[in-house]
Design a protein around this motif. Sequence first.
Motif, short mmCIF file in Angstrom:
data_model
loop_
_atom_site.label_atom_id
_atom_site.label_comp_id
_atom_site.label_asym_id
_atom_site.label_seq_id
_atom_site.Cartn_x
_atom_site.Cartn_y
_atom_site.Cartn_z
N VAL A 39 9.33 -6.57 -6.48
CA VAL A 39 8.71 -7.35 -5.37
C VAL A 39 7.29 -7.15 -5.25
N VAL A 40 6.78 -6.06 -5.43
CA VAL A 40 5.31 -5.90 -5.13
C VAL A 40 4.43 -5.94 -6.24
N LYS A 41 5.19 -6.49 -7.49
CA LYS A 41 4.45 -6.86 -8.72
C LYS A 41 3.15 -7.36 -8.77
N ASP A 42 3.17 -8.47 -8.16
CA ASP A 42 1.78 -9.34 -8.05
C ASP A 42 0.96 -9.14 -6.87
N MET A 43 1.19 -8.14 -5.81
CA MET A 43 0.57 -8.03 -4.71
C MET A 43 -0.59 -7.50 -5.09
N ARG A 44 -1.82 -7.75 -4.21
CA ARG A 44 -3.15 -7.21 -4.41
C ARG A 44 -3.69 -7.17 -3.10
N HIS A 45 -4.10 -6.08 -2.58
CA HIS A 45 -4.86 -5.81 -1.08
C HIS A 45 -3.80 -6.24 -0.14
N GLY A 46 -2.66 -6.04 -0.41
CA GLY A 46 -1.48 -6.43 0.53
C GLY A 46 -1.36 -5.57 1.72
N GLY A 47 -0.29 -6.10 2.65
CA GLY A 47 0.11 -5.18 3.72
C GLY A 47 1.72 -5.15 3.61
N ALA A 48 2.07 -4.07 4.62
CA ALA A 48 3.43 -3.93 4.46
C ALA A 48 3.90 -3.53 5.86
N LEU A 49 4.97 -4.07 6.12
CA LEU A 49 5.55 -4.11 7.54
C LEU A 49 6.88 -3.24 7.44
N MET A 50 7.00 -2.25 7.81
CA MET A 50 8.21 -1.46 7.91
C MET A 50 8.95 -1.24 9.17
N HIS A 51 10.22 -1.77 9.21
CA HIS A 51 11.10 -1.43 10.33
C HIS A 51 11.92 -0.08 10.05
N ALA A 52 11.60 1.14 10.76
CA ALA A 52 12.27 2.19 10.51
C ALA A 52 13.03 2.72 11.79
N LYS A 53 14.37 2.44 11.62
CA LYS A 53 15.13 2.60 12.92
C LYS A 53 16.25 3.64 12.53
N GLY A 54 16.42 4.68 13.26
CA GLY A 54 17.48 5.51 13.07
C GLY A 54 17.45 6.33 11.65
N VAL A 55 16.12 6.54 11.11
CA VAL A 55 15.79 7.01 9.80
C VAL A 55 15.93 8.54 10.11
N GLU A 56 16.55 9.34 9.08
CA GLU A 56 16.62 10.62 8.99
C GLU A 56 15.86 11.17 7.83
N TRP A 57 15.51 12.65 8.07
CA TRP A 57 14.69 13.27 7.04
C TRP A 57 15.49 13.08 5.45
N ILE A 77 1.52 1.80 -4.13
CA ILE A 77 0.84 2.16 -3.17
C ILE A 77 -0.66 1.54 -3.29
N ARG A 78 -1.29 1.48 -4.28
CA ARG A 78 -2.53 0.91 -4.81
C ARG A 78 -2.51 -0.56 -4.58
N LYS A 79 -1.52 -1.20 -4.34
CA LYS A 79 -1.47 -2.52 -4.22
C LYS A 79 -1.50 -2.97 -2.75
N VAL A 80 -1.31 -2.04 -1.85
CA VAL A 80 -1.06 -2.22 -0.46
C VAL A 80 -2.51 -1.42 0.46
N ASP A 81 -3.09 -2.18 1.19
CA ASP A 81 -4.25 -1.55 1.83
C ASP A 81 -3.49 -0.91 3.08
N ARG A 82 -2.71 -1.42 4.05
CA ARG A 82 -2.13 -1.43 5.26
C ARG A 82 -0.57 -1.43 5.30
N ILE A 83 -0.05 -0.33 6.06
CA ILE A 83 1.11 -0.25 6.52
C ILE A 83 1.33 -0.08 7.84
N ALA A 84 2.06 -0.84 8.37
CA ALA A 84 2.39 -1.16 9.89
C ALA A 84 4.09 -0.34 10.01
N VAL A 85 4.34 0.32 10.62
CA VAL A 85 5.55 1.21 10.78
C VAL A 85 6.06 0.90 12.27
N LEU A 86 7.11 0.19 12.48
CA LEU A 86 7.63 -0.25 13.57
C LEU A 86 8.86 0.64 13.91
N THR A 87 8.70 1.82 14.77
CA THR A 87 9.48 2.79 15.22
C THR A 87 9.22 3.54 16.44
#
Length: 134
Positions: A39-57, A77-87
Amino acid sequence: MTQPTFTARLDAPNLLVMEITGQMDSVAMEIALNMLVPVVKDMRHGGALMHAKGVEWPTLGAIGVELRHWAQLMAMIRKVDRIAVLTDQGWVQNLAAVESLLVPNLEIRSFAPDAEAAARAWLSGSVPEAGVTP
């Protein structure tokens, strides 16, 4: 242990959207990592949006899988500059803040679960820190 779920897809060439719930074990972590690579193979300086609901350790086995795939994880991780975590989970927000400090050239911010528009705006760089959870 709550049954884990993980999905990953591109919403745009440089926007990864992930959804995670439950507790990741070694099998779920292997599947998640194998899912992310193409999925991230061709990303460059991308962003990631993470929906984290009911996550456990994660289990120790899941952490072991992450360590075994450390080089692969860092390459992704080097392909992504920013991550937004919705939680609304405090420990996930705290972990995101710590990881943002520890991983060079990566900014991670937490947003309320209903602030997806603000998170997407932050990822695109079109809005300064609006909607960011401290």
